[in-house]
Design a protein around this motif. Structure first.
Motif, short mmCIF file in Angstrom:
data_model
loop_
_atom_site.label_atom_id
_atom_site.label_comp_id
_atom_site.label_asym_id
_atom_site.label_seq_id
_atom_site.Cartn_x
_atom_site.Cartn_y
_atom_site.Cartn_z
N ASP A 269 0.82 -1.22 0.00
CA ASP A 269 0.00 0.00 0.00
C ASP A 269 0.85 1.26 0.00
N LEU A 270 2.19 1.08 0.08
CA LEU A 270 3.05 2.26 -0.08
C LEU A 270 2.96 2.80 -1.50
N GLY A 271 2.79 1.87 -2.46
CA GLY A 271 2.59 2.27 -3.84
C GLY A 271 3.77 2.98 -4.47
N MET A 272 5.01 2.68 -4.04
CA MET A 272 6.18 3.38 -4.56
C MET A 272 6.79 2.62 -5.74
N SER A 273 7.46 3.36 -6.59
CA SER A 273 8.13 2.78 -7.75
C SER A 273 9.47 2.19 -7.34
N CYS A 274 9.95 1.23 -8.14
CA CYS A 274 11.28 0.66 -7.93
C CYS A 274 12.32 1.29 -8.85
N MET A 275 11.88 2.10 -9.79
CA MET A 275 12.80 2.69 -10.76
C MET A 275 13.62 3.80 -10.11
N ALA A 276 14.86 3.95 -10.61
CA ALA A 276 15.74 4.99 -10.09
C ALA A 276 15.24 6.36 -10.48
N ASP A 277 15.77 7.38 -9.82
CA ASP A 277 15.28 8.73 -10.11
C ASP A 277 15.64 9.17 -11.52
N TYR A 278 16.65 8.55 -12.15
CA TYR A 278 16.99 8.94 -13.52
C TYR A 278 16.21 8.14 -14.57
N GLY A 279 15.27 7.30 -14.09
CA GLY A 279 14.31 6.68 -15.00
C GLY A 279 14.61 5.26 -15.41
N ALA A 280 15.74 4.70 -15.01
CA ALA A 280 16.09 3.35 -15.41
C ALA A 280 16.04 2.43 -14.19
N PRO A 281 15.98 1.13 -14.43
CA PRO A 281 15.99 0.20 -13.29
C PRO A 281 17.40 0.05 -12.72
N VAL A 282 17.48 -0.27 -11.45
CA VAL A 282 18.75 -0.61 -10.80
C VAL A 282 18.70 -2.11 -10.52
N PHE A 283 19.45 -2.85 -11.29
CA PHE A 283 19.43 -4.30 -11.11
C PHE A 283 20.07 -4.66 -9.77
N SER A 284 19.61 -5.75 -9.23
CA SER A 284 20.01 -6.12 -7.87
C SER A 284 21.51 -6.25 -7.71
N PHE A 285 22.18 -6.79 -8.74
CA PHE A 285 23.63 -6.99 -8.62
C PHE A 285 24.40 -5.68 -8.66
N LEU A 286 23.72 -4.58 -8.99
CA LEU A 286 24.36 -3.26 -8.96
C LEU A 286 24.09 -2.54 -7.64
N ALA A 287 23.21 -3.08 -6.82
CA ALA A 287 22.86 -2.43 -5.56
C ALA A 287 23.40 -3.16 -4.34
N VAL A 288 23.43 -4.49 -4.41
CA VAL A 288 23.91 -5.27 -3.27
C VAL A 288 24.85 -6.35 -3.77
N GLY A 289 25.66 -6.87 -2.88
CA GLY A 289 26.60 -7.92 -3.25
C GLY A 289 26.83 -8.87 -2.10
N GLY A 290 27.45 -9.99 -2.41
CA GLY A 290 27.74 -10.97 -1.37
C GLY A 290 26.54 -11.77 -0.94
N TYR A 291 25.64 -12.08 -1.86
CA TYR A 291 24.46 -12.88 -1.54
C TYR A 291 24.57 -14.22 -2.27
N THR A 292 23.75 -15.16 -1.89
CA THR A 292 23.71 -16.47 -2.55
C THR A 292 22.28 -16.80 -2.91
N ASN A 293 22.12 -17.46 -4.05
CA ASN A 293 20.80 -17.94 -4.49
C ASN A 293 19.75 -16.84 -4.50
N ASP A 294 20.16 -15.66 -4.95
CA ASP A 294 19.23 -14.52 -5.07
C ASP A 294 18.57 -14.15 -3.75
N ASP A 295 19.22 -14.46 -2.66
CA ASP A 295 18.73 -14.04 -1.35
C ASP A 295 19.26 -12.63 -1.08
N PHE A 296 18.65 -11.65 -1.77
CA PHE A 296 19.21 -10.31 -1.83
C PHE A 296 19.24 -9.61 -0.47
#
Length: 1356
Positions: A555-582
């Motif tokens: 119900d927050l209804g917020m977008s996941c897109m970056a402020d410059y209009g493109a997506p930020v893929f998970s591997f560009l935001a976080v690191g050191g995870y296994t099996n997509d456990d972001f």
């Protein structure tokens, strides 16, 4: 009024509870307005009216529209019933258009998707498949109606799973990911299944569903939970490898595994070389060891048998006893007849006599006019050194290690010419090791693990740091104004008029649009009757799993897109995870991307300035005690900066090294006969002069090449002086020690003595210097820029060092000898001492030691056998180790110890989950505008099964072999999808002002009623050549959004290059490598990508209209650094062979075509090189361009260790091989130890304290190995080798000695008591002066007065 409302709700509930589920009846019909329960939907949330009634017969336009939107319900005009109005069909079509934009690549998937929603919305038996669960009153235009805001849809799991299976592999070409990942909410593509897929479609919180739709998947025959009268829909779902009833073709292999052809598994890389079930190189080395040992022992046995046979013959009186050595080398004392002398022996004597005579005269001349010679030498040096004002230092690693004509450089030039260079990366990788993880019980996602770093306060701190960096401002001289990030940042979606929000900054706060309010946002939400608070964690969890979403499902209804209009893929935001456990990631990643301007562009300096400010802020933040992060960081300029910094910091280490060498030379050159004469006999000024000669030769070389425009490098500045100092010091020691060991003859002037001594030793100095100089000049044929420039600088420096030694140093020694003869103190020339200089030669300390102890022990019978066995074993062992040396240079080795870049590399390899991008670039010559051309490049429906992008997809199926992790994006596929009339992307204005022009999806439908293309008759959409050229620019300039996610701006606008005529002259398709952590993996990835590109090239050349020279090549920003390792082994063998060739040729020529001496000289040098590479393996020294430079240097230093000894042995006239080896070891070996080994070792040991790992490994370790192995081979192995296999005594020299002796005897009988200059070389070993080595040298160097000139000419 309250009572009326209550009555309405009561009646509604009665209707819901008593609703009938009968065939031919609708549960709802017509649109009743917007859903009041949904705030800020992404598309209008129109809900239907509750209306239990019979299905309507559809006719006319109503039928036409139904047939277009839901062909699955078409039963023919006049016989088709439906439960949806034209308005509902319009809304359904709009909703389906959004999904078709990504699903149309696979027609059966798109049709199955539409099939389901048509059944729910329009089926004439709607009441049998749905159950209304939630209604409410909605008042619009003063009319209150009951609307449906929630219902259940019952589906058979067979149909549901069939639809899901047809869609689960559909790709999004722009990202390489799966379309299902954007349609499965928090689960992403990996965890998505049919139920989760349908749950997302029916979740009104995602901003796309107009109401709550609860899909119930019922197994066949299962009636539990199914209301009475409800029949779960069990239509037939098309498989992805089936054609559709509407004419759609089967899906491509990229989107449907069932459509893939049978492809043989990729070949595995060849395993290690094996013989007899074990390491093949070990077997070969053992066989070689056995052969060499057998050959040597056989030689010993035969020699012993021959010697025994001769002894028996002597005892029987069959032969007169002759002088023999231990190897049965027959050296008789009988008179040599001139006819016995061979042409080669005469040539050898003539060559030695000629060189000795010439150098003697030259030395006399230089010693006679020392001041003039010194002034002329200084003037010539000054002229050349003046070129240093124009010196250029190459610091760009690309220019330093990659040849301009190399394939990687040409590919880089092509890529950077037509496309922007790969953007500059400035990055932080942050961890919080002391933070404990926790479990968050989410209303929507259940219990989830969150690592300690995924906490609100740290995210806010990261946002504050990010904002501080984004707000960097500084004064730019190049722009003449205050500059900021927006002046240089990479802004893919707004390349013009860039604002700060347009800059591509990738980080976790971007999931909240860098808004503190969004991070702090929280709201109560009810799900399945449970009300709970949702906050930033729910939003973050959703976005990490679905980064392409424009709205989360909370119900927050917020977008996941970056402020410059493109997506930020998970591997560009976080690191050191296994099996997509972001959310359990160990690191946060913050990346600022800048445009990579050419170095000539003024904005390049602006970008460099910004990166400097970036580093300042990051370094200050790291020292801030309030900082809760442990992090590593880098800027694009960091690698070059750190290399330059460490070089500057290690300059004092090199200076100390040179100072140590200078002190040693000054002390070691002195004659210390008495404490009273220590200031007279010291050679401080001579040592300083020798150092200056080396320095002047280096300055001359650097100045000359600066004059002609050949740039230098920091490696050359470090290595060349060191090399020339080693070579020059050896020659200085040989010359000075020979002078000190020589006694001035009666009536001989000082200048004549210096000339005579120079005539004795200069041929040996010429042999080494000429061999080394030619060696380095040939080494300049290398294709590696660093090796080539090093070889050029070293060759000229060595040559100039020899020239200055023959001029300036001779003059300097003459002046010093004059001072010493006058008993004047050094430095205090006005002060004399009374103690006279002893009138006898000074042998020093080493020479007697080696003559009396070292040489006899080394060359004893059993020591020689042991030495040969040990060195044969060393050679074979090193050959085995040589084949196991590691090839490469990990970039962290270029960094100094303690560098922040070392931490960055460690973090990068540990936490980054994806490798570097790799572009498959096409050159001119392929026609993309034809149907064949598009099919040969694309990977969607109708494309060739072995197209460009499809072959890349096949490669990603085996990432361990191909090193490709993510398939390539494809502008061709997205362009075709963008043109599809089923989407809103490509429309044309129908208004008069812009009639016929492109209309973006953001415009209202009534303004743009025409599609760019009509639906294809065969189900495969392909534009004509005219349509292709017309709409391609519109596609490339179209910004992607929710209405049209296929727009090409940002993803492809710079990936397609056309010339003025519109012809495509260059394109690129971007994929991703797997994480690469060392140079071996980078090199293997380069090789595999080139193999794949070649395969693609060959396939595309077979397409009609393709130019025969058309080419596809892979480009990665790292290719220019790692390409050298594909060829560095053959390149190194080639360079070393070129260097070894002159050592053999020059040795043979200067020794008068003495092939045996040249061959033994060559064998010993080769053994030094092989053993050096073997020790490199043991000491973890990788083989690379820096090591190759040192190995080329090793050849030069080995010449110093070997060639002097070989020449001394060849010219000795001792009766046996062993005695000749002893004489050479004592006389020349002592000079080599003092001049080469003891000069190099102190300086090398100082380098152990350098900060740079590169210097510690490749200058300290490797040079130490080279020096020690050269010393061992030159002073241990070579004397033994010569004692066994060395050339025999030159009979021409013996003949000359006999004739000189006869002449001397005649003079004695006549009463002439003058001593002959050759008496000390009499065959009976009657020594006149105690200096043992001058006999051989003098005999060889004296002019031949006995051998007839005609005979020499005949031989020559």
């Amino acid at each position: 009024m309250v009572h009326v409302t209550s009555l309405v709700v009561f009646l509604t509930c009665m209707v819901l509870s008593e609703a009938q589920h009968e065939p031919g009846y609708c549960s709802f019909y017509e649109e009743c307005g917007s859903n009041p329960l949904i705030e800020n939907p992404l598309i209008p949330a129109i809900v239907p009216c509750l209306n239990y009634s019979r299905a309507r017969l559809v006719t006319g336009n109503h039928y036409t529209q139904l047939k277009k939107v839901c062909p699955v319900l078409d039963r023919g005009e006049g016989n088709t019933y439906a439960c949806c109005s034209t308005k509902q069909l319009t809304s359904l079509d709009m909703s389906l258009v959004l999904s078709k934009a990504v699903l149309n690549r696979c027609p059966s998937c798109a049709e199955n998707f539409a099939h389901l929603h048509c059944i729910n919305t329009c089926s004439p038996n709607q009441s049998q498949t749905v159950k209304i669960t939630k209604v409410m009153n909605l008042t619009e235009s003063n009319v209150t109606r009951v609307v449906v805001v929630g219902y259940q849809a019952f589906l058979s799991d067979t149909f549901a799973d069939g639809s899901f299976q047809s869609c689960k592999n559909v790709r999004i070409p722009a990202t390489g990911g799966f379309a299902i990942g954007t349609m499965c909410g928090r689960y992403g593509a990996k965890l998505c299944n049919a139920q989760r897929w349908y749950d997302f479609q029916g979740d009104s919180s995602n901003g796309l569903a107009p109401l709550d739709l609860d899909f119930k998947l019922i197994k066949e025959g299962d009636t539990e939970g199914v209301p009475e009268g409800v029949i779960p829909y069990n239509g037939r779902a098309l498989k992805c490898n089936e054609t559709t009833p509407s004419g759609g073709q089967v899906c491509s292999c990229l989107d449907c595994q069932a459509s893939c052809p049978s492809i043989p598994p990729p070949s595995r890389p060849p395993g290690p070389f094996r013989l007899l079930g074990t390491d093949g190189f070990l077997v070969i080395s053992i066989i070689l060891l056995c052969l060499l040992l057998f050959s040597f022992l056989l030689y010993l046995f035969v020699s012993f048998w021959v010697m025994s046979k001769k002894r028996d013959d002597e005892k029987k009186g069959m032969r007169k006893a002759n002088g023999k050595d231990q190897n049965s080398n027959d050296v008789t004392q009988r008179l040599i007849d001139p006819s016995e002398v061979t042409c080669a022996e005469r040539n050898s004597l003539a060559a030695q006599a000629l060189m000795s005579s010439w150098f003697r005269q030259w030395g006399i001349l230089m010693a006679t006019y020392p001041l003039i010679v010194l002034l002329l030498s200084a003037a010539v040096t000054a002229v050349f050194a003046a070129g240093l004002k124009s010196i250029e230092l190459t610091t760009d690693p690309v220019e330093l290690w990659s040849a301009p004509e190399s394939r990687a450089r040409q590919e880089k030039t092509f890529h950077d010419t037509y496309f922007d260079p790969f953007f500059r990366t400035n990055q932080l990788i942050l961890t919080a090791p002391n933070r404990e993880g926790y479990i968050y019980d989410s209303l929507l996602f259940g219990r989830q693990n969150f690592s300690g770093i995924i906490s609100k306060d740290l995210i806010i701190q990261l946002l504050e740091l990010q904002t501080r960096i984004q707000n960097i401002e500084f004064w730019s001289e190049d722009l003449n104004r205050t500059a900021s990030l927006k002046d240089v940042c990479f802004a893919p979606l707004s390349p013009n008029n860039v604002s700060l929000m347009d800059c591509a900054t990738n980080s976790l706060p971007q999931y909240f649009q860098n808004s503190l309010d969004n991070i702090n946002a929280k709201v109560n939400m009810t799900e399945l009757g449970v009300t709970k608070e949702v906050d930033w964690r729910d939003h973050l969890f959703y976005c990490l799993n679905s980064p392409l979403s424009f709205k989360d499902i909370t119900d927050l209804g917020m977008s996941c897109m970056a402020d410059y209009g493109a997506p930020v893929f998970s591997f560009l935001a976080v690191g050191g995870y296994t099996n997509d456990d972001f959310t359990n990631a160990e690191a946060l990643i913050l990346t600022f991307s800048l445009n990579n301007y050419a170095r000539t562009n003024p904005k390049f300096k602006v970008a460099m300035q910004w990166e400097t400010e970036f580093l300042k802020i990051v370094q200050e933040y790291q020292k801030d005690p309030a900082n809760n992060f442990t992090f590593a960081y880098m800027a694009e300029r960091s690698l070059e900066d750190e290399i330059n910094r460490t070089t500057a910091e290690d300059i004092p280490i090199f200076m100390i090294s040179y100072a140590v060498i200078f002190i040693y030379i000054s002390v070691a050159l002195g004659e210390y006969t008495s404490w009273k004469r220590i200031l007279v006999d010291s050679k401080f000024l001579v040592g300083l002069g020798g150092i200056l000669v080396v320095g002047c030769s280096v300055l001359t070389s650097f100045g000359f090449y600066s004059w002609i425009g050949i740039p230098s490098s920091l490696v050359i500045l470090q290595v060349v002086p060191f090399l020339v100092l080693a070579v020059g010091a050896d020659n200085i020691f040989i010359f000075v020690l020979e002078y000190q060991r020589d006694a001035r003859r009666p009536g001989e002037k000082r200048e004549e003595q210096i000339g005579r001594v120079l005539g004795n030793v200069a041929p040996s100095m010429l042999l080494c210097s000429l061999s080394e100089s030619i060696c380095f000049f040939l080494g300049a044929l290398s294709t590696m820029p660093a090796v080539r420039t090093f070889a050029l600088y070293a060759a000229l420096a060595v040559l100039m060092d020899f020239i200055l030694q023959m001029t300036a140093f001779v003059a300097l020694l003459s002046l010093d000898a004059r001072r010493q003869d006058n008993n004047r103190c050094e430095l205090l020339c006005c002060v004399k001492v009374s103690t006279q200089r002893p009138n006898k030669p000074n042998e020093g300390f080493l020479m007697p030691l080696m003559r009396k102890y070292y040489a006899p022990v080394l060359l004893s019978r059993y020591s020689r056998i042991l030495v040969m066995l040990v060195f044969i074993f060393m050679l074979c062992g090193s050959i085995f180790l040589m084949f196991n040396v590691t090839v490469g240079l990990d970039q962290e080795l270029a960094m100094p110890q303690g560098s922040y870049m070392l931490d960055y590399f460690k973090y990068l390899y540990k936490y980054f989950e994806v490798g570097v991008p790799v572009y498959f670039v096409t050159k001119r010559g392929f026609n993309f505008t034809t149907v064949e051309g598009m099919n040969g490049a694309c990977s969607s429906v109708g494309c060739d099964q072995f197209s460009l992008t499809q072959k890349i997809q096949y490669a990603t199926n085996d990432p361990d072999l191909s090193y490709l992790a993510i398939p390539a994006n494809s502008w061709v596929d997205d362009f075709i999808d963008w043109l599809n009339p089923g989407s809103k992307c490509c429309r044309l204005y129908t208004t008069s002002a812009n009639n016929g022009n492109f209309c973006p999806a953001t415009e209202a439908a009534n303004l743009c009623r025409r599609k760019c293309m009509l639906p294809p008759s065969n189900g495969v959409l392909r534009p004509s050549v005219e349509q292709f050229n017309r709409f391609l620019p519109d596609f490339l300039g179209n910004r992607p959004d929710l209405q049209c996610p296929k727009g090409g701006l940002g993803a492809y606008d710079k990936a397609v290059v056309r010339d003025a005529s519109g012809e495509i002259i260059a394109t690129r398709f971007m994929a991703y490598h797997t994480p690469l952590t060392n140079s071996q993996e980078f090199t293997a990835a380069l090789l595999k990508s080139r193999e794949l590109a070649h395969n693609i090239t060959m396939g595309m050349r077979n397409i009609p209209g393709t130019s025969p020279d058309f080419e596809v090549f892979p480009y990665t920003v790292t290719n220019v650094f790692y390409e050298q390792y594909l060829t560095i082994v053959p390149e190194g063998l080639y360079n070393l062979s070129l260097c070894l060739l002159p050592t053999f040729v020059v040795c043979c020529l200067l020794l008068g075509l003495d092939l045996r001496s040249g061959l033994l000289n060559l064998i010993t040098i080769i053994m030094i090189i092989v053993d050096t590479v073997g020790v490199m393996t043991l000491w973890n020294i990788d083989y690379n361009a820096v090591a190759l430079i040192n190995l080329v240097t090793a050849v030069g230093i080995s010449v110093e260790f070997v060639s002097h000894m070989t020449r001394a042995f060849a010219l000795s006239t001792k009766p046996t091989h062993v005695e000749r080896a002893m004489e050479a070891t004592a006389n020349m070996g002592s000079a080599v130890v003092a001049g080469v080994a003891m000069t190099n070792l102190p300086g090398i040991l100082v380098l152990a304290f350098a900060k740079a790992q590169l210097i510690q490994i490749f200058f300290f370790r490797l040079n130490l190995v080279i020096t020690l192995l050269g010393l061992a081979h030159g002073l241990i192995f070579l004397p033994v080798l010569l004692s066994y296999f060395g050339p025999n005594v030159n009979k021409a020299v013996l003949l000359q000695l006999q004739q000189e002796k006869a002449k001397a005897s005649q003079e004695l009988e006549m009463g002439n008591h003058m001593r002959s200059v050759y008496d000390n070389l009499s065959y009976e070993d009657v020594e006149i002066k105690p200096e043992p080595d001058s006999n051989a040298v003098t005999a060889a160097s004296g002019p031949s007065t006995i051998i007839e000139k005609e005979e020499i000419n005949d031989c020559l």
